[in-house]
Scaffold this active site. Structure first.
Site, short mmCIF file in Angstrom:
data_model
loop_
_atom_site.label_atom_id
_atom_site.label_comp_id
_atom_site.label_asym_id
_atom_site.label_seq_id
_atom_site.Cartn_x
_atom_site.Cartn_y
_atom_site.Cartn_z
N ASP A 125 74.04 21.20 6.57
CA ASP A 125 75.41 20.88 6.93
C ASP A 125 75.49 20.65 8.44
O ASP A 125 75.16 21.54 9.23
CB ASP A 125 76.34 22.02 6.52
CG ASP A 125 77.81 21.65 6.66
OD1 ASP A 125 78.35 21.02 5.75
OD2 ASP A 125 78.40 21.99 7.70
N ASP B 56 78.24 14.43 6.15
CA ASP B 56 77.68 15.49 6.98
C ASP B 56 76.94 16.57 6.21
O ASP B 56 76.69 17.65 6.75
CB ASP B 56 78.79 16.14 7.82
CG ASP B 56 79.90 16.73 6.95
OD1 ASP B 56 79.90 16.47 5.72
OD2 ASP B 56 80.74 17.46 7.50
N GLU B 57 76.56 16.31 4.97
CA GLU B 57 75.85 17.34 4.23
C GLU B 57 74.93 16.75 3.17
O GLU B 57 75.17 15.66 2.65
CB GLU B 57 76.83 18.34 3.58
CG GLU B 57 77.77 17.72 2.57
CD GLU B 57 78.65 18.75 1.89
OE1 GLU B 57 78.21 19.89 1.67
OE2 GLU B 57 79.81 18.40 1.57
#
Length: 340
Positions: free
Chosen positions: A9, A106-107
């Site tokens: 993350d 974002d992950e």
């Protein structure tokens, strides 16, 4: 089958990308949202850790953010910059000997063998080298455990959560600490005497099945035990929907005008759907009334469609489900794709 799942993350991703472009702002409270003008209507997309200390968070009105943190620097949203940074990170993750499942900007999840902490530290180092961004890595035996572990490792740390430590870490926490349990479900569970993760784990699946449905009830109990059978899959990430929305600087009082704006947004969404080359099956309209109350209604398409007429018609049908005709500050239209 891989022994470990890593959840990677990116820390304060959008704000971090902006700080790369504006290094002079490091250490200062930074808020990204709208066109960067807190005097206008709009909401926070993300905030730096320094701004979060003042109670600024995603979804907060920009004007409220400015009141809470008057010294904050406000920047406009730049989707192209964030997508480019995300692509660099995901390309880096795919260089590892792992199955990589991209879960968003974002992950991502990685299924790996070997020493998970060693791999996690290597991931952090490579992301820093290639994208100049920090990330937190959660480690678990499944995606649920890894996802929740990330929250305990932030910022820029590594945290392992397994069957052996599950209840030690999460047992006394409210049920909405679980991935997939929202505030409404947590309130219903608490009213049944299952207010914590441990209490939910001890609940009778048959009783929960009666209250939440034959699939959801037992699933909630499995969730409370940290069980998750969903695999990490390496198929390319595809968005589940396409949406457009707009915030009006002055409330729309005339619902004929509201209807025209929904139609306009639906046509823009239809262009996005056509570019995606995937047919939409459902259209959802979001209405944010003044001052800040949000409602949504959806309408299923009679058949999968990509055309503007069908999507516009469905959006207007969804709009017709709104009984209140109060002043409107925001409208949104989302076209949803079928699950693959």
């Amino acid at each position: 089958m891989s022994r470990w799942v890593l959840h990677v993350d990116l820390d304060q991703f959008v704000a971090a990308v902006e700080l790369l472009r504006h290094p002079d702002l490091r250490g200062r409270p930074v808020v990204v949202g709208g066109d960067g003008d807190p005097a206008k209507r709009g909401v926070v997309s993300t905030a730096s850790y320094e701004a979060r200390a003042y109670g600024v968070h995603s979804g907060l009105p920009l004007r409220t953010a400015a009141r809470r943190c008057p010294d904050a620097v406000f920047l406009p949203v730049d989707r192209d910059a964030y997508e480019a940074a995300s692509s660099r990170v995901m390309a880096t993750l795919r260089e590892f000997d792992a199955v990589v499942e991209v879960a968003g900007w974002d992950e991502a999840f990685l299924a790996v063998d070997g020493d998970p902490e060693e791999t996690a530290r290597l991931v952090q180092r490579r992301v820093r080298e290639t994208a100049d961004l920090d990330c937190t890595v959660g480690i678990g035996r499944n995606k649920l455990q890894a996802k929740l572990a990330t929250g305990f490792g932030k910022p820029a740390g590594v945290f392992r959560l397994t069957d052996e430590t599950w209840f030690e870490v999460l047992g006394d926490r409210p049920t909405d600490a679980l991935w997939g349990v929202g505030a409404k479900t947590a309130r219903r569970l608490a009213a049944m005497g299952a207010g914590t993760v441990a209490e939910l784990a001890d609940a009778d699946p048959r009783v929960l099945a009666e209250r939440f449905g034959p699939a959801t009830g037992p699933w909630l109990v499995r969730l409370a035990h940290g069980r998750d059978a969903s695999p990490v899959v390496g198929t390319p990430y595809v968005p589940r929907s396409r949406s457009r929305e707009t915030t009006f600087q002055h409330d729309l009082d005339d619902w004929d005008e509201v209807r025209s704006e929904v139609a306009r947004l639906a046509r823009r969404v239809a262009d996005d759907v056509a570019a995606e080359r995937r047919a939409a099956t459902r259209v959802v309209v979001k209405v944010r009334y003044a001052p800040f109350v949000t409602r949504t209604h959806g309408h299923a398409l009679p058949a999968p469609a990509t055309g503007a007429p069908e999507i516009e018609e469905a959006a207007l049908a969804a709009l017709d489900r709104f009984a209140e005709r109060r002043p409107v500050r925001l409208l949104g239209v989302r076209a949803e794709f079928p699950e693959r």
